[in-house]
Each structure stands twice: as C-alpha cells, then as structure tokens.
Design a protein around this motif. Structure first.
Motif, PDB file in Angstrom:
ATOM      1  N   GLY A   1      28.729  48.027-125.207  1.00 21.54           N
ATOM      2  CA  GLY A   1      29.506  48.743-124.192  1.00 21.54           C
ATOM      3  C   GLY A   1      28.607  49.666-123.398  1.00 21.54           C
ATOM      4  O   GLY A   1      27.657  50.251-123.940  1.00 21.54           O
ATOM      5  N   PRO A   2      28.884  49.836-122.101  1.00 17.01           N
ATOM      6  CA  PRO A   2      27.989  50.603-121.232  1.00 17.01           C
ATOM      7  C   PRO A   2      28.235  52.104-121.226  1.00 17.01           C
ATOM      8  O   PRO A   2      27.462  52.847-120.636  1.00 17.01           O
ATOM      9  N   ALA A   3      29.312  52.574-121.864  1.00 18.43           N
ATOM     10  CA  ALA A   3      29.661  53.996-121.783  1.00 18.43           C
ATOM     11  C   ALA A   3      28.587  54.874-122.418  1.00 18.43           C
ATOM     12  O   ALA A   3      28.139  54.627-123.533  1.00 18.43           O
TER      13      ALA A   3
ATOM     14  N   ALA B   1      28.659  62.480-119.586  1.00 22.54           N
ATOM     15  CA  ALA B   1      30.092  62.399-119.275  1.00 22.54           C
ATOM     16  C   ALA B   1      30.713  61.078-119.725  1.00 22.54           C
ATOM     17  O   ALA B   1      31.907  60.851-119.511  1.00 22.54           O
ATOM     18  N   GLY B   2      29.895  60.198-120.319  1.00 23.03           N
ATOM     19  CA  GLY B   2      30.419  58.913-120.790  1.00 23.03           C
ATOM     20  C   GLY B   2      30.278  57.786-119.794  1.00 23.03           C
ATOM     21  O   GLY B   2      30.821  56.698-119.996  1.00 23.03           O
ATOM     22  N   GLY B   3      29.533  58.030-118.709  1.00 22.77           N
ATOM     23  CA  GLY B   3      29.328  57.000-117.702  1.00 22.77           C
ATOM     24  C   GLY B   3      28.088  56.165-117.971  1.00 22.77           C
ATOM     25  O   GLY B   3      27.494  56.212-119.054  1.00 22.77           O
TER      26      GLY B   3
ATOM     27  N   GLY C   1      36.627  47.481-113.279  1.00 16.76           N
ATOM     28  CA  GLY C   1      36.246  48.887-113.248  1.00 16.76           C
ATOM     29  C   GLY C   1      36.468  49.563-114.584  1.00 16.76           C
ATOM     30  O   GLY C   1      35.643  50.358-115.043  1.00 16.76           O
ATOM     31  N   LEU C   2      37.575  49.245-115.237  1.00 20.05           N
ATOM     32  CA  LEU C   2      37.865  49.824-116.553  1.00 20.05           C
ATOM     33  C   LEU C   2      36.918  49.261-117.611  1.00 20.05           C
ATOM     34  O   LEU C   2      36.506  49.962-118.538  1.00 20.05           O
ATOM     35  N   MET C   3      36.550  47.987-117.455  1.00 21.77           N
ATOM     36  CA  MET C   3      35.566  47.388-118.351  1.00 21.77           C
ATOM     37  C   MET C   3      34.230  48.127-118.228  1.00 21.77           C
ATOM     38  O   MET C   3      33.542  48.378-119.219  1.00 21.77           O
ATOM     39  N   ALA C   4      33.875  48.508-116.990  1.00 16.68           N
ATOM     40  CA  ALA C   4      32.626  49.227-116.748  1.00 16.68           C
ATOM     41  C   ALA C   4      32.645  50.617-117.371  1.00 16.68           C
ATOM     42  O   ALA C   4      31.588  51.200-117.630  1.00 16.68           O
ATOM     43  N   GLU C   5      33.841  51.162-117.627  1.00 20.17           N
ATOM     44  CA  GLU C   5      33.947  52.444-118.314  1.00 20.17           C
ATOM     45  C   GLU C   5      33.765  52.290-119.821  1.00 20.17           C
ATOM     46  O   GLU C   5      33.751  53.292-120.557  1.00 20.17           O
ATOM     47  N   GLY C   6      33.670  51.040-120.283  1.00 15.01           N
ATOM     48  CA  GLY C   6      33.471  50.796-121.707  1.00 15.01           C
ATOM     49  C   GLY C   6      34.757  50.580-122.474  1.00 15.01           C
ATOM     50  O   GLY C   6      34.744  50.553-123.704  1.00 15.01           O
TER      51      GLY C   6
END
Length: 214
Positions: free
Chosen positions: A98-100, A125-127, A157-162
């Motif tokens: 996961g990218p978060a 910030a978790g990004g 977009g939500l997937m990119a948030e992890g």
C-alpha cells in the motif's frame, strides 16, 4: 516533526541533518546503517524516517528491507527513502503493501529543499511522495485517466490513499462487489496486465500519481 535519518556517507548525513534542523524539524537520531536505524526508531519513536535505500554492509537494499520491517512494527510511521538511482524493482516492493505513508525520491530531488520538505509532510500525513522520474520509469506510455468513469476515478483515488476494497466500499457507499467491478474495469481501461492483484493495484496508483495527483 521528529525524524530519524539513515545515510552511510557522513558528509551527506550531516548535511541532511543540518538542513532539516534549519527547517524547524527535530532530528532525533542520525545513523549510518540499517541495524542502527531500526534501533534508533525503537528508542526515539519518531514521526518519520528518512533513509537511503543502499546502506552497509552490501550497499544493495538494506534500507528498503529496514523500511519493510519498520512498516510491520510501526504501521503509522512515515517513511521517505531516497536513492542515487531509479530502482524500479525496489519501488514496486516499497508500494506492494500500500502506498500510504511512503515516499521515494532520487537524491538529486532532495537538493530541492521545498520539494523534500513537502514530501516529508505528505508521508507523515499518510500520503504518498514518489519522484516524477521514478513514476515515469515505472509506467509505459498508456491511456490517460480520462478513459475512466467518475466512479472508477473515485475508486482509484481512494486506492491511492491506501484503502482496501472494503474501506473503499464504505467511503463510496456501495457494496464491496461493486468496488471489485470498478477496480477490474479501471485495470482493463488502463491496460494494466493481469499479474498479481497487488501488482495491478500498485500500477494503477502509479498512473494516478503520474498525472499529478500524488
């Protein structure tokens, strides 16, 4: 922001520590190898780690393996790795869980202080903060995100948030099965090959970040 810095070259390590301190950050520890990095994080409990991917003794992937261990031990810890070279295999490994809260910059990018500090704030910030040159190397030329429907774009977009599929379903107010349909459709539209599910999610997120949304 409280940081632990890991870089085997003493001159670079001291320079980064000074740069970060001048920007109002607290460098809780500055170490020269992966083993010392793990110990320093346990001792100081920082907000983030800044580390070179290649460190002693082999100067191959010690920093990357330490990052994976730190993600396991401290899930909320921000991790920003850097390297002199574009390591595509390392980037995939870094993003696989996961990218978060993950960043990967080239060393030259670290010299741009504003970008470097911005990347640090994003991972804490978790990004996600990925070097544009890394993204470009990882992605082959392919379709733009414009081929996606609004719902597919939202899911990406939500997937990119992890977020997991279950978490995406809750956020979008739809069933998990509907999320699976959206993700399968966006994988196909972005021409992401059918390998492992994890690999496809990483590639999709890279498309998203590659169009300036990281």
């Amino acid at each position: 922001m409280r940081l632990v810095l890991a870089e085997d070259a003493a001159v670079v390590r001291e320079g980064l520590a000074g740069l970060l301190t001048d920007r109002g950050m607290e460098v809780a520890a500055a170490v020269g190898d992966a083993e010392a990095l793990l110990a320093a994080v346990e001792r100081t409990r920082p907000d983030a780690v800044v580390a070179d991917i290649r460190m002693p003794p082999t100067h191959r992937d010690e920093g990357l393996r330490a990052a994976a261990e730190l993600r396991r031990r401290h899930p909320g810890l921000g991790i920003l790795l850097f390297s002199q070279y574009i390591e595509t295999g390392y980037a995939h490994s870094l993003l696989a869980d996961g990218p978060a809260g993950i960043g990967y910059l080239l060393k030259d990018r670290v010299l741009d202080v504003d970008d470097f500090i911005d990347a640090l704030h994003r991972v804490v910030a978790g990004g996600t903060a990925l070097d544009p040159d890394v993204i470009a190397r990882l992605l082959r030329a392919g379709p733009s995100l414009a081929v996606l429907t609004p719902r597919e774009h939202e899911a990406l977009g939500l997937m990119a948030e992890g977020l997991t599929n279950a978490a995406i379903a809750r956020r979008m107010g739809i069933s998990q099965r509907a999320v699976e349909k959206h993700t399968a459709a966006l994988f196909d539209k972005l021409e992401i090959p059918r390998t492992t599910a994890t690999h496809r999610r990483v590639q999709a997120v890279l498309h998203y970040l590659g169009e300036g949304r990281g």
